[in-house]
Motif scaffolding. Structure first.
Motif, PDB file in Angstrom:
ATOM      1  N   GLN A 143     -16.914 -83.427 -69.151  1.00  0.00           N
ATOM      2  CA  GLN A 143     -17.319 -84.322 -68.159  1.00  0.00           C
ATOM      3  C   GLN A 143     -16.264 -84.942 -67.558  1.00  0.00           C
TER       4      GLN A 143
ATOM      5  N   LYS B 154     -15.299 -82.830 -64.544  1.00  0.00           N
ATOM      6  CA  LYS B 154     -16.163 -82.948 -63.566  1.00  0.00           C
ATOM      7  C   LYS B 154     -15.937 -84.465 -62.714  1.00  0.00           C
ATOM      8  N   LEU B 155     -15.716 -85.678 -63.612  1.00  0.00           N
ATOM      9  CA  LEU B 155     -15.394 -86.737 -62.895  1.00  0.00           C
ATOM     10  C   LEU B 155     -14.332 -86.385 -61.775  1.00  0.00           C
TER      11      LEU B 155
ATOM     12  N   GLN C  70     -21.204 -90.317 -63.991  1.00  0.00           N
ATOM     13  CA  GLN C  70     -19.817 -90.435 -64.482  1.00  0.00           C
ATOM     14  C   GLN C  70     -19.525 -91.569 -65.367  1.00  0.00           C
TER      15      GLN C  70
ATOM     16  N   ASP D  40     -17.043 -80.956 -74.494  1.00  0.00           N
ATOM     17  CA  ASP D  40     -18.010 -81.453 -73.692  1.00  0.00           C
ATOM     18  C   ASP D  40     -17.193 -82.736 -72.903  1.00  0.00           C
ATOM     19  N   GLN D  41     -16.543 -83.567 -73.699  1.00  0.00           N
ATOM     20  CA  GLN D  41     -15.769 -84.524 -73.163  1.00  0.00           C
ATOM     21  C   GLN D  41     -14.828 -84.264 -71.953  1.00  0.00           C
TER      22      GLN D  41
ATOM     23  N   LEU E 198     -17.360 -90.947 -74.045  1.00  0.00           N
ATOM     24  CA  LEU E 198     -16.092 -90.380 -74.472  1.00  0.00           C
ATOM     25  C   LEU E 198     -15.305 -91.754 -75.002  1.00  0.00           C
TER      26      LEU E 198
END
Lengths: 275, 275
Positions: free
Chosen positions: B159, B162-163, A156, B155-156, A163
């Motif tokens: 992610q 997802k976090l 993470q 994708d950022q 990012l």
């Protein structure tokens, strides 16, 4: 005697992404690059001046931010780095955030919530005095979160830093590597020297008892989170002067590598009425 | 006539993660699950009541948050959903954030900075009226950022979501899918009906001219960002009632799936002095 080139300092102190890292292979008392303390002090002054000038440029361009993450055991010198490396930089161009134990409000969010808020905007140098890495250090050692949650955090964090890096934030992470014996001396100083007593926190001795666990957690952190976009540098920190000098070299080099140039504005005096 | 089971609604409207999605395969006027409008309205009332009760439970447990993301073209009904689906829910348990064009301060940070700040804490239902997806929709269509930057964002975003999902936030994303013709009618209403004129913004007609580009951007967004941890639901939105009813069913089902139970507190009256 000449100062080490910036690239030399980087190469010696980086934990190369993708390569296995062993903390025991790093000497917290390493003096090789800065054998002469006086010389290191002089170099630090020069670099702090250069960092100040580069910060002005960073601010004028507003294209990038620099985020400096400082992690280390108690007495490893996080505040000393902030005071000395950025001594000449205008506070206007800096955003310093010291991360303490999370508040009730912060705990109701994911652990990166308060971290994201504190990221410097473009034009600014941000310093994290401790950081999201506490969430894989003290949290791991003291079991403040389930092991599976801590395990998820390395990835993470890597994605979060990716990012930032893809959006204009250059990230420099410094682990201030201090020896067990040296820490003992410094903690003792905080008791014996009256003007240092305000820094003494008996809780620090509790962490000291868990030293091997903390070193394991640091090693894992560096192994899992030294990435091409946000590498870890492990800075020998038994000597304050050499520690500061090394970090100043790397910060300066990183700002220089941004290749910033003063914005070219097309202004002609004859277009304006100055009368 | 009975209401569709929640699972039936989900199955029909989800854009299944990992499967190729074509927007043209979805009918914005689909009535199959709610042939009878009156019945849909009744079901909505029942579900809105259940959502209110489930929200109380969510708040008492403080273990999870729900984040509802609403995206859609102008007049697709984002504010209508907020008003109707959460009509009975206490504002104390909600955190609604409408994302507008970013401020100067926001633009100096990565585009997810302001989004992360707005994520609901545990115990709360958060609603995003527009969201970070604008950064791959209007920003893409109008070239507000370089194409390579937009390309990195899918994708950022995955992610980032997802976090959140790994840290207690359940994410529901609704694309309010309205037809081109229907939007024309609704925009016209905003001019012809005096009490709707305050909603009229001539700029909406500019976006309407770019309809095919927007539809492409939406399709790509759903394709790239419908993930197991944060799937997209594409909601037929030509009918306001059916749109609201479908979303309420899914929100209710998602809250029910959390399997929350009232915290079991061991309190015994004899331990306290109530005299």
């Amino acid at each position: 005697m000449s100062s080490p080139e910036i690239e030399e300092v980087r190469q010696r102190m980086i934990a190369a992404p993708g390569q296995s890292f062993e903390l025991s292979s790093r000497d917290s008392g390493d003096r090789e690059l800065f054998p002469d303390k006086k010389h290191a002090r002089k170099q630090l002054q020069v670099d702090a001046g250069a960092i100040d000038e580069l910060q002005d440029l960073l601010y004028a361009c507003r294209q990038r931010a620099l985020l400096v993450v400082l992690q280390g055991m108690d007495t490893s010198g996080k505040s000393g780095v902030i005071r000395n490396v950025f001594a000449q930089t205008s506070p206007l161009g800096m955003k310093v955030k010291a991360f303490k134990a999370p508040s009730k409000e912060e705990l109701a969010h994911d652990y990166l919530w308060r971290v994201h808020e504190a990221v410097p905007p473009k034009g600014i140098i941000g310093i994290f005095d401790r950081s999201h890495y506490e969430d894989v250090l003290v949290v791991k050692v003291r079991d403040f979160a389930p092991a599976e949650m801590v395990e998820q955090r390395y990835d993470q964090i890597n994605q979060f830093e990716k990012l930032l890096s893809e959006n204009g934030v250059t990230i420099l992470k410094f682990m201030l590597h201090i020896g067990h014996e040296k820490q003992g001396e410094r903690l003792k100083e905080r008791v014996t020297e009256p003007h240092k007593r305000w820094k003494f926190n008996p809780g620090d001795l509790e962490d000291r008892k868990l030293w091997p666990d903390f070193m394991d957690a640091y090693e894992t952190m560096v192994n899992r989170c030294s990435t091409p976009w946000a590498p870890w540098y492990v800075i020998p920190s038994d000597s304050r002067t050499r520690r500061n000098a090394a970090i100043a070299r790397i910060v300066r080099g990183t700002l220089e590598d941004m290749n910033l140039d003063w914005p070219q504005l097309e202004l002609r005096a004859e277009d304006y009425d100055f009368s």
